[in-house]
Design a protein around this motif. Structure first.
Motif, PDB file in Angstrom:
ATOM      1  N   LYS A   1      59.771  18.593  25.998  1.00  0.00           N
ATOM      2  CA  LYS A   1      58.599  18.635  26.864  1.00  0.00           C
ATOM      3  C   LYS A   1      57.490  17.698  26.406  1.00  0.00           C
ATOM      4  O   LYS A   1      56.476  17.555  27.092  1.00  0.00           O
ATOM      5  CB  LYS A   1      58.061  20.071  26.953  1.00  0.00           C
ATOM      6  CG  LYS A   1      58.992  21.019  27.695  1.00  0.00           C
ATOM      7  CD  LYS A   1      58.347  22.385  27.896  1.00  0.00           C
ATOM      8  CE  LYS A   1      59.263  23.306  28.698  1.00  0.00           C
ATOM      9  NZ  LYS A   1      58.660  24.641  28.933  1.00  0.00           N
TER      10      LYS A   1
ATOM     11  N   GLU B   1      57.803  18.066  33.460  1.00  0.00           N
ATOM     12  CA  GLU B   1      57.625  17.819  32.026  1.00  0.00           C
ATOM     13  C   GLU B   1      58.857  17.233  31.344  1.00  0.00           C
ATOM     14  O   GLU B   1      58.758  16.289  30.582  1.00  0.00           O
ATOM     15  CB  GLU B   1      57.206  19.103  31.280  1.00  0.00           C
ATOM     16  CG  GLU B   1      55.846  19.630  31.648  1.00  0.00           C
ATOM     17  CD  GLU B   1      55.456  20.830  30.812  1.00  0.00           C
ATOM     18  OE1 GLU B   1      56.307  21.733  30.604  1.00  0.00           O
ATOM     19  OE2 GLU B   1      54.309  20.864  30.335  1.00  0.00           O
ATOM     20  N   VAL B   2      60.032  17.810  31.561  1.00  0.00           N
ATOM     21  CA  VAL B   2      61.217  17.430  30.797  1.00  0.00           C
ATOM     22  C   VAL B   2      61.876  16.185  31.375  1.00  0.00           C
ATOM     23  O   VAL B   2      61.612  15.796  32.512  1.00  0.00           O
ATOM     24  CB  VAL B   2      62.222  18.601  30.744  1.00  0.00           C
ATOM     25  CG1 VAL B   2      61.652  19.760  29.964  1.00  0.00           C
ATOM     26  CG2 VAL B   2      62.621  19.034  32.156  1.00  0.00           C
TER      27      VAL B   2
ATOM     28  N   GLN C   1      65.130  20.941  36.610  1.00  0.00           N
ATOM     29  CA  GLN C   1      64.359  20.395  35.489  1.00  0.00           C
ATOM     30  C   GLN C   1      63.533  19.214  36.015  1.00  0.00           C
ATOM     31  O   GLN C   1      63.875  18.050  35.824  1.00  0.00           O
ATOM     32  CB  GLN C   1      65.290  19.979  34.355  1.00  0.00           C
ATOM     33  CG  GLN C   1      65.879  21.152  33.590  1.00  0.00           C
ATOM     34  CD  GLN C   1      66.759  22.069  34.414  1.00  0.00           C
ATOM     35  OE1 GLN C   1      67.741  21.615  34.999  1.00  0.00           O
ATOM     36  NE2 GLN C   1      66.416  23.348  34.476  1.00  0.00           N
TER      37      GLN C   1
ATOM     38  N   ASN D   1      64.607  22.751  29.653  1.00  0.00           N
ATOM     39  CA  ASN D   1      63.302  23.417  29.684  1.00  0.00           C
ATOM     40  C   ASN D   1      63.354  24.855  29.174  1.00  0.00           C
ATOM     41  O   ASN D   1      62.338  25.548  29.148  1.00  0.00           O
ATOM     42  CB  ASN D   1      62.701  23.388  31.093  1.00  0.00           C
ATOM     43  CG  ASN D   1      63.636  23.953  32.146  1.00  0.00           C
ATOM     44  OD1 ASN D   1      64.860  23.937  31.994  1.00  0.00           O
ATOM     45  ND2 ASN D   1      63.074  24.448  33.238  1.00  0.00           N
ATOM     46  N   HIS D   2      64.543  25.300  28.731  1.00  0.00           N
ATOM     47  CA  HIS D   2      64.678  26.640  28.156  1.00  0.00           C
ATOM     48  C   HIS D   2      65.338  26.603  26.764  1.00  0.00           C
ATOM     49  O   HIS D   2      65.780  27.630  26.263  1.00  0.00           O
ATOM     50  CB  HIS D   2      65.519  27.534  29.070  1.00  0.00           C
ATOM     51  CG  HIS D   2      64.863  27.856  30.372  1.00  0.00           C
ATOM     52  ND1 HIS D   2      65.131  27.164  31.525  1.00  0.00           N
ATOM     53  CD2 HIS D   2      63.934  28.795  30.687  1.00  0.00           C
ATOM     54  CE1 HIS D   2      64.402  27.670  32.519  1.00  0.00           C
ATOM     55  NE2 HIS D   2      63.667  28.654  32.046  1.00  0.00           N
TER      56      HIS D   2
ATOM     57  N   TYR E   1      70.494  19.083  32.205  1.00  0.00           N
ATOM     58  CA  TYR E   1      69.433  19.177  33.203  1.00  0.00           C
ATOM     59  C   TYR E   1      70.030  18.912  34.574  1.00  0.00           C
ATOM     60  O   TYR E   1      71.125  18.363  34.707  1.00  0.00           O
ATOM     61  CB  TYR E   1      68.245  18.256  32.926  1.00  0.00           C
ATOM     62  CG  TYR E   1      68.511  16.789  32.702  1.00  0.00           C
ATOM     63  CD1 TYR E   1      69.112  15.986  33.671  1.00  0.00           C
ATOM     64  CD2 TYR E   1      68.097  16.159  31.517  1.00  0.00           C
ATOM     65  CE1 TYR E   1      69.311  14.621  33.471  1.00  0.00           C
ATOM     66  CE2 TYR E   1      68.283  14.806  31.307  1.00  0.00           C
ATOM     67  CZ  TYR E   1      68.886  14.036  32.291  1.00  0.00           C
ATOM     68  OH  TYR E   1      69.070  12.697  32.087  1.00  0.00           O
TER      69      TYR E   1
ATOM     70  N   SER F   1      70.590  29.673  30.783  1.00  0.00           N
ATOM     71  CA  SER F   1      69.170  29.404  30.550  1.00  0.00           C
ATOM     72  C   SER F   1      68.452  30.530  29.830  1.00  0.00           C
ATOM     73  O   SER F   1      67.350  30.335  29.323  1.00  0.00           O
ATOM     74  CB  SER F   1      68.466  29.131  31.886  1.00  0.00           C
ATOM     75  OG  SER F   1      68.943  27.939  32.466  1.00  0.00           O
TER      76      SER F   1
END
Length: 552
Positions: free
Chosen positions: A530, A411-412, A408, A387-388, A404, A369
């Motif tokens: 996102k 948002e994602v 996660q 998310n990264h 994920y 990540s």
């Protein structure tokens, strides 16, 4: 007197018991040759005599497609841990309860029971393996009768099989396959004939839904295991130690590879060579030492600098030689250790260095990540949490992978039971937008509690013992007689993979720029992990655009 209500709904609708579902806006579904097409019949009833009158019904299907139609009942499962403390607004619920997920085998012979004031659903598939049918539009009638044979209602829709055949999936896709969990649940010895039969069924289920890479336990995977604890031994390579020298038998691995190929699995993902969360120890390795079975390495074995390093310097060249003979080395990926953190970097770097020369001509990847850690160079092929991922994209890292899991959750995209199916299905579009080489998830069939402290019944526990949001640990349920029961989330994931394949097919004709412009026009914006459409209508609009473009 019982009053029934029936609705035809799409595959992206989760029919929640306490909510009236949204009906299909158009009673016409479309799909390409080789694509599974799914929809649902949602139902409820009302009666006022304490349930003593009949609330059961049967379904009769009539269609030229009837040999290719399959019924399943959408079962409710406990969702005791629907989400973490941090959530966004894109959840169906954050309340614990019983929610739709498992698809239970059924048929026209079954008597379905409507529950007063509860919505339930029947899942209907048009088989994606159709090869002997012409493109065209086909009617489907669902005749709903009471147990005396009297007609209650009839629902109709059409399914159009489009001319083009879905192209082969190019995305490498692994959902970690836990063979030990299957042996544990069904209480059969690991690699007994019963176990091999069960492995075959679950591999086919994975392959059918777009999985083309399989976690391969050359030694028991050192994953999701408490420090000092053990998972059930599952080891494809037999090890012997005689007079201090190592030798290996690859017979079980050879059978595993043959089974993978017969099930449509192309790629192997060799289980991690070092322990999870820091690469501080060896995995569990069993061996016959001077004729007696014993544990050769485990948590008490340092990862680097001792006997395990010498072992790997003997084992890895032999493994590579065998994989090359089998013609699969080029399609094999290795792991060092999962998700190294900053505090792990000394031990992780040492582990990498200990096998660097041995694996220099192989593909090695690990979940990661931190872009700062990636820049150090120990992980050549990062599998990045969604998310990264943006720093990796901005740096133009080539052949990028993503994953994920439980972390996660805001948002994602993800596929927790409490999330809408559109949040699951968007993965295919995003894989296309980001040009991902591969996607990884840790839980195809993890039937243990967190860190494998105990085995669980996935029909009763969907959260690994209140550890992860319900649905994160597995996509498939262990059904009767060793048969996998798909979750509706697994079918939607297959739809996501089909979206990706259609996008790639359209790119061959239109070029990537036009396809991307179409996606962004329908989404109303540039999309990212996102920032993406939350309305399920986006997928129908996208498919219409792609179909018209391909036919134009």
């Amino acid at each position: 007197m019982t009053k029934y209500q029936f609705k035809l709904v799409d595959s992206l609708e989760k029919v929640m018991p306490a909510r009236s579902p949204e009906e299909l806006s158009e009673l016409s579904l479309k799909g390409y040759l080789g694509e599974r097409i799914s929809f649902q019949l949602a139902y409820t009833c009302e009666n006022d005599d304490l349930g003593h009158s009949g609330t059961k019904f049967c379904i009769q299907l009539e269609s030229p497609l009837k040999p290719h139609l399959h019924l399943r009942k959408v079962g409710l499962v406990p969702c005791a841990y629907p989400c973490h403390g941090s959530v966004d607004s894109d959840y169906l619920t954050t309340e614990p309860g019983l929610y739709p997920d498992v698809l239970l085998p059924s048929s026209e012979k079954e008597e379905f029971k409507a529950i007063p004031k509860q919505w339930r659903a029947i899942w209907i598939d048009v088989d994606g393996d159709i090869v002997d049918i012409e493109a065209g539009t086909y009617p489907i009638s669902l005749r709903i009768n009471d147990l005396s044979g009297e007609r209650i209602q009839e629902k109709q829709l059409t399914v159009s099989i489009l001319q083009e055949k879905l192209p082969k999936q190019e995305l490498m896709h692994t959902e970690w396959f836990h063979g030990d969990c299957l042996a544990d649940y069904y209480q059969v010895p690991v690699f007994s004939e019963e176990h091999w039969d069960i492995l075959s069924r679950f591999m086919k289920s994975a392959s059918r839904c777009g999985v083309n890479m399989l976690l391969t336990p050359v030694f028991t995977p050192p994953l999701d295991t408490a420090k000092g604890g053990e998972r059930t031994t599952i080891q494809l390579v037999d090890v012997k130690v005689e007079e201090g020298e190592y030798s290996f038998s690859f017979d079980k691995l050879k059978r595993w590879i043959a089974l993978c190929r017969s099930c449509g699995i192309r790629y192997l993902e060799i289980s991690h060579l070092f322990s999870q969360w820091g690469a501080i120890a060896a995995p569990k390795v069993m061996a016959k030492v001077e004729g007696k079975e014993r544990k050769l390495f485990s948590w008490d074995t340092p990862a680097v600098g001792g006997e395990y390093t010498r072992f790997l310097h003997v084992f890895l060249p032999e493994l590579k030689r065998f994989l090359k003979e089998e013609g699969i080395l080029e399609d094999t990926f290795f792991h060092i250790s999962d998700e190294p953190k900053e505090e792990d970097m000394d031990s992780f770097h040492a582990a990498v260095e200990s096998v660097k020369d041995l694996l220099q001509d192989c593909k090695v990847m690990d979940a990661l990540s931190s872009f700062a850690i990636y820049r150090r160079g120990d992980v050549k092929k990062p599998v990045v949490s969604v998310n990264h991922i943006e720093p990796f994209v901005e740096a133009k890292v080539q052949n990028l992978w993503a994953y994920y899991c439980t972390g996660q959750a805001v948002e994602v995209p993800n596929r927790f039971i409490a999330m809408p199916s559109s949040r699951n299905r968007i993965l295919g579009v995003l894989c296309y937008v980001y040009r991902l080489e591969g996607f990884l998830h840790w839980g195809f069939n993890f039937y243990n509690s967190e860190k494998s402290r105990e085995h669980i019944d996935p029909f009763k526990v969907t959260d690994a013992g209140e550890a992860f949001p319900s649905g994160d640990p597995f996509l498939v349920y262990p059904g009767k007689e060793g048969l996998p029961y798909e979750s509706l989330r697994l079918v939607v994931l297959q739809e996501a993979m089909a979206d990706l394949r259609v996008l790639q097919m359209a790119e061959q004709k239109l070029g990537r720029d036009k396809v991307m412009a179409g996606i962004e026009r329908l989404a109303g914006e540039k999309i990212s992990f996102k920032n993406y459409p939350r309305d399920k209508r986006f997928f129908y609009q996208l498919r219409t655009f792609l179909q018209e473009s391909l036919e134009g």
